[in-house]
Design a protein around this motif. Structure first.
Motif, short mmCIF file in Angstrom:
data_model
loop_
_atom_site.label_atom_id
_atom_site.label_comp_id
_atom_site.label_asym_id
_atom_site.label_seq_id
_atom_site.Cartn_x
_atom_site.Cartn_y
_atom_site.Cartn_z
N ASP A 30 0.83 -1.21 0.00
CA ASP A 30 0.00 0.00 0.00
C ASP A 30 0.86 1.25 0.00
N ASP A 90 -0.01 7.03 4.06
CA ASP A 90 -0.09 5.72 4.72
C ASP A 90 0.73 5.65 6.02
N HIS A 115 -5.19 6.25 6.03
CA HIS A 115 -6.40 5.53 6.45
C HIS A 115 -6.27 4.88 7.82
N HIS A 116 -5.16 5.11 8.54
CA HIS A 116 -5.02 4.57 9.90
C HIS A 116 -5.89 5.39 10.86
N THR A 135 -4.64 3.23 1.71
CA THR A 135 -4.34 4.56 1.19
C THR A 135 -4.57 4.58 -0.32
N ASP A 165 -3.22 -4.43 1.28
CA ASP A 165 -3.82 -4.07 2.58
C ASP A 165 -5.11 -4.83 2.90
#
Ligand code: MN
Length: 328
Positions: A30, A90, A115-116, A135, A165
């Motif tokens: 990713d 990311d 996206h965490h 991401t 991912d």
């Protein structure tokens, strides 16, 4: 419009003369797929853009075009002065960008796209969406907002991020939107077979043997419903110290044992430095344990680093696991 921030980000990119994009420490599909995808898009706008990473890219991602131009750098020495924008992808913390929590942020405008869900937004502009799988999926939605045309090369890079991912669509949180985006990427010419061949079916033989060692060392805590395996530095070195192999082995074997909630792999990657990868099997939240140990990540996949002599570090991690695990 997928995101209100998309336009703002595009304006900053168009204003910049030379842009920096990162791949995070221990780069995965990713991270690399996303970085190379946005590099291609920015490059097509006629703006100069470099990709940097604190580590070498894993060999299984070198089939992606331009991957050979990613610069392996030391953040303590890198000269940021030639750049006017840093796009960070990311990476939930700046420590994840550099590989060292002690390194301070440079004096340069930062855009954080991630996206965490543990990402607090450490950039000047932040686009954090923890609802997407990757991401790469987030970037696809940004590119739609920008109305940029994606060629098969960019589509392959984004699909690499999504497949990486999601473990080829296995993980929780993968639903119709992700399949639809993957379908669109295939329509654009993404080479799914090439990605799978290179990233899932090109394991080095010695890496396979390392996985065997991880399985051999695996223990089952029946009282707390988890499995764990710990690999000392001497063994890690013996099998070639392939940094991506510990993530892969965690993905493959941590979340698959019957009657467990989660699993973890601990690898002593440097003297007295234990890297831990947690993977949930059920809907158990492993990010709580990772956070407790100073790390972070996702509900189903997270990680941390613990310092100290091997046996003590392992015991510390197991204590944290038992604190959060369901007791039988
Ligand atoms: Mn990711």
């Amino acid at each position: 419009m997928n995101y209100p921030e998309s336009q703002l980000i595009l304006e900053e990119i168009k204003k910049a003369k030379k842009i920096l994009v990162n791949c995070h420490r221990g780069p995965d599909g990713d991270s690399v797929g996303s970085a190379l995808a946005i590099q291609s898009v920015i490059d097509n706008m006629g703006i100069k853009v470099d990709v940097i990473c604190p580590n070498q890219l894993p060999a299984d991602l070198l089939f992606l075009s331009n991957s050979n131009n990613v610069k392996t750098i030391d953040f303590n020495e890198f000269d940021f002065s030639g750049y006017d924008l840093f796009i960070i992808l990311d990476s939930s913390t700046y420590g994840m960008v550099t590989g060292d929590e002690k390194i301070k942020k440079p004096d340069i405008k930062m855009i954080v796209i991630d996206h965490h869900f543990t990402n607090v937004g450490f950039g000047d502009i932040n686009l954090i969406d923890s609802q997407v799988t990757s991401t790469a999926e987030l970037l696809f939605k940004i590119f739609v907002d920008w109305k940029v045309k994606l060629n098969s090369d960019i589509a392959t890079k984004l699909l690499t991020g999504i497949l990486s991912d999601t473990g080829c669509f296995q993980y929780g949180g993968v639903g119709k939107p992700t399949f639809e985006i993957a379908g669109e990427l295939l329509s654009l010419g993404a080479s799914k077979d090439e990605i799978v061949f290179n990233t899932f079916r090109s394991v080095k033989f010695e890496t396979l043997k390392f996985w065997g060692k991880v399985i051999e060392n695996m223990q089952y805590d029946t009282n707390h419903s988890f499995v764990w395996s710990a690999i000392p530095l001497s063994v890690y070195k013996e099998y070639g110290e392939d940094s991506s192999s510990k993530e892969d082995v965690a993905n493959l074997f941590s979340p698959v044992v019957k009657d467990t909630d989660f699993g973890l792999i601990m690898v002593e990657i440097d003297k007295d430095v234990l890297a831990i990868s947690f993977r949930a099997r059920s809907n158990f939240d492993v990010s709580k344990i990772a956070k407790d140990l100073g790390g972070g990540g996702h509900i189903a996949a997270s990680g941390a680093k613990v310092k100290g002599p091997f046996d003590e570090a392992v015991e510390k991690v197991l204590t944290a696991c038992r604190k959060y695990a369901k007791k039988n």
